[in-house]
Design an enzyme around this catalytic site. Structure first.
Site, PDB file in Angstrom:
ATOM      1  N   LEU D 233       2.678   6.241  -2.742  1.00 59.26           N
ATOM      2  CA  LEU D 233       2.161   6.693  -4.044  1.00 59.26           C
ATOM      3  C   LEU D 233       0.630   6.746  -4.024  1.00 59.26           C
ATOM      4  CD1 LEU D 233       3.076   7.382  -6.937  1.00 59.26           C
ATOM      5  CD2 LEU D 233       2.649   4.982  -7.487  1.00 59.26           C
ATOM      6  N   ASP D 234       0.064   7.851  -4.464  1.00 56.85           N
ATOM      7  CA  ASP D 234      -1.397   8.028  -4.570  1.00 56.85           C
ATOM      8  C   ASP D 234      -2.094   7.966  -3.214  1.00 56.85           C
ATOM      9  OD1 ASP D 234      -0.830   8.051  -7.227  1.00 56.85           O
ATOM     10  OD2 ASP D 234      -1.737   6.115  -7.681  1.00 56.85           O
TER      11      ASP D 234
END
Lengths: 290, 290, 290, 290
Positions: D233-234
């Site tokens: 994520l990210d």
């Protein structure tokens, strides 16, 4: 090169709980003391129960008389509103010490802006844990102190640095790529008076080797952050940030070079604002009235 | 979509010759009228014989009583300092008319920011010399007037536009890529109340076809300028400018597309500042207190 | 401080009418000569009847043999496509002369970047029409020539400058705030080899006193433009532009100071690109392959 | 609104271990197949043992014949150099699906740029876990699917989304402020084909509520990051980043509003580059040939 400054300008900086009447009281008081307000900035986090901040710049035509009167009498006004405040005079040029290690780009930017008159400050002394930049510093007519630092000698080194700073009457310190972590004691002794340049866009890439990390993360912009030093490393109040666009062609080394250019820009702006008393610190943030 | 605004906030904007005591008098007066100053900005071109400008934002807890009292009584203060001044109330949402031709990028940026609540303004009417954007405008629930303009019909067209503006109680006009030159009479009737977006970085590329000229000149940055309209075409007070980096790969058409994106950014900022009474005009320049 | 550079890198820059097969022919030729292409950029204004531009960077493992072979044989390839071309070698560090007057900010930026290794160039000589910067220049170990210029002595002064440039084998010239207009003869002798920094965002504020004009116009951004000098003053091919945001608080003097900072940034980038043969000039525009 | 595109332009994207002769072989091959190279970019991380990347844009005068010949024969060239490669044709307009939740700013920016012709893409379908934006999407003539997502229904919802995407022949997905985390399976199925806009300047403020965190940290610039989605994520490859200057007067809400404006700019650029096959992904970084 101390500038004999005959300016009649003074600056009053105030922080206090917000409530009605602060501006009226302060401006009435200043007017009664013949102050001619040149510029004033204020900000309230919330008129109901928030904090109020003000910076007033004013001229005092009969400076010698009125400045010290204000200094003595203003506490009465301040008490009424529970103010933190300080009064600064433009004619008293601040004394700035620069701490460096081996890299010279931030140092030279400050020295050049100082010599060109862009930064109105005195620089009596540069302190370094390495001897490398001695000649450059002395070519500007500034005293250079080489104070080596090892893990063991750190307390002594900081003590020696403090003595040097005291003997030159230094008002604030700029860490121009000084690669040492200052002790909590030292930081406390110069609270909100030590400006550091962190070679990244905080809070990204906290800690060491930010350009290597930025390279590995493949960022498209790199940045630098000027901030006041607190006990929390890299976590002190941010004064200024600047960025530069980069791309995949930049090696880690290229990012470092590009980084130097944003570092010196961000640091020089922060120093300029500090010199001109444009920064108020509240909790862990700055208000910059520029 | 008129916002029923119950804010107690007011704004006082002042221009006058600088002299001691202005801030003290104004803030004392406001304090006596129960105003709670939230923000204040001021600027003096020169404390000795210069011009002084101030914008004060304040809350009036008993708005209905005090607002109109101030409106009636403040002229006495103003006269003392030879002030130009205006008092604005946040609860009276401004009415903005948008003039367009065929291009929709600036129009849509404003409409989107209006609908999202980013621009706190009413938009009762859009006027265009072409019918092309009728459907889009009406899909936002806004009345669209098609008022064609030819060289011959210009006076009539402007007259008709004025009637529309009057009937909707319009406070100010945004030329969102309206490709017509307004008559001197029209401009005078809305002095400092017509915002234009010029598709170049003024004063470069004054006049028509700026992107073509920019292409031919081989510039490395293109820009856009939001300004108030005056009789001197493209010479009115600049409110905001924005730029975008370009390179040799941009065709004249690419520059135009890139230009649209800076145009809408610069225009939206200027409109936001106008709505919030953040702009003072002095001679041919603006002071933006943002 | 001549760097003894043992790099095996070469660069080929080409301009010619576009037609099929150019890339194939050139890359085939280079491959046959043992070149290892490291980077290549190309651009066509229009594949049908337009101009084609290419910059190829390649390593030559047996540099001594192959470089001169290419230099001798490539004309045959070039002729086939009606090419303008030049071959550059990274190991031959370019020799740059700097022309200055009294202001030192652009000079010092270049000197610092040179000393830090950021600009890989030799600087054998600085020429000035004023003696003011002699000490600074000499402190960097660089020869300083004071060649005064008056209206009457201009031809002689330029002649003397040419002799100095010749004697040092100078490859290109940087006008680092040199406030003299060079004669057409001089400009012709160094075609696309004289980089100037103009203290405005061209084509705005052409000519003298751009910061005063910018102040009067009330711009919100100020800029600087690095360009090659041609006979048309301030109209030569733009290499780089940079801007800085300003506001109504900037006096004409503040704009000048802010301007210095954008000037040195734009100029240093342009010089870096010139050194690394990243710029192709076509008519009155540059292509920068960076 | 499918554009019937008769362009003869194709693009070849290549990644492979660097070695001599790649450019020569590829350009020779293309030339023999009558390709007219319009633009070519390449980059090598290191000529000795590094990776080589190339993007070539070329016109094929007899498109129908030669395009498919190249598609069939190029594997022989590719094998020789151990290439990853893909061939794209400009006439086949890509099909983009947009995923949204409730916020419309990124969606509308994309729709406007699509309708204005700035983004040359087809948008057959928008998918949302909320019904809020249905009317807006449909007003653009685009099909809107409301696929609610809860923790329990997530696998079913993703399955349904996949079916929709398949039925419309979608080439890539843009998460325009879609506030759901996609499963690893979904991400794998669209590797380097899902573009997300993260509302911060990554890697600062990873995770939720970045504007609140930015407010608390007192940053002076806020940013947004467009990146490809990966399992981390990210942490996926960054395509573009943009920033905006802010100050102490910005509330957390103001930062959010300012953030929207940088989000939509960064996202639109990333989408434009993806559409035009300007992005190569290598490990966790992008090379953008723009």
């Amino acid at each position: 090169m101390h500038q004999s400054n005959t300016s009649n300008r003074a600056r009053l900086l105030i922080s206090c709980p917000d409530q009605p009447g602060i501006v009226a009281s302060v401006s009435k008081y200043l007017h009664e003391n013949k102050a001619n307000i040149v510029q004033s900035d204020q900000y309230s986090t919330d008129p109901e129960g928030g904090m109020f901040f003000m910076r007033i710049e004013f001229d005092l035509p009969s400076f010698e008389e009125t400045y010290y009167t204000i200094l003595q009498q203003f506490p009465a006004v301040a008490e009424q509103f529970d103010m933190s405040w300080r009064l600064e005079q433009e004619r008293k040029t601040k004394k700035m010490a620069i701490f460096v290690s081996k890299e010279d780009h931030c140092l030279l930017e400050l020295l050049w802006k100082w010599r060109s008159g862009e930064l109105e400050v005195d620089i009596p002394v540069v302190i370094s844990n390495h001897p490398d930049l001695k000649d450059i510093v002395e070519s500007y007519g500034i005293t250079f102190f080489h104070i080596p630092v090892t893990k063991e000698t750190k307390p002594d080194a900081e003590q020696k640095a403090k003595e040097v700073l005291d003997s030159y009457g230094v008002d604030f310190i700029v860490l121009a790529r000084y690669m040492q972590i200052l002790s909590s004691d030292f930081v406390q002794a110069f609270r909100h008076k030590v400006i550091n340049i962190h070679h990244s866009f905080l809070p990204a890439f906290i800690g060491a080797n930010p350009y290597k990390k930025a390279f590995e993360r493949g960022v498209k912009l790199i940045g630098a952050t000027a901030h006041y030093i607190t006990d929390d490393l890299d976590e002190g109040p941010i004064i200024e940030q600047e960025i530069l666009r980069v791309n995949h062609r930049y090696s880690a080394e290229d990012l470092k070079i590009a980084g130097r250019n944003v570092e010196k820009i961000a640091l020089a702006r922060a120093v300029d604002w500090h010199i001109n008393d444009k920064i108020l610190v509240h909790e862990n943030k700055t208000l910059v009235f520029n």
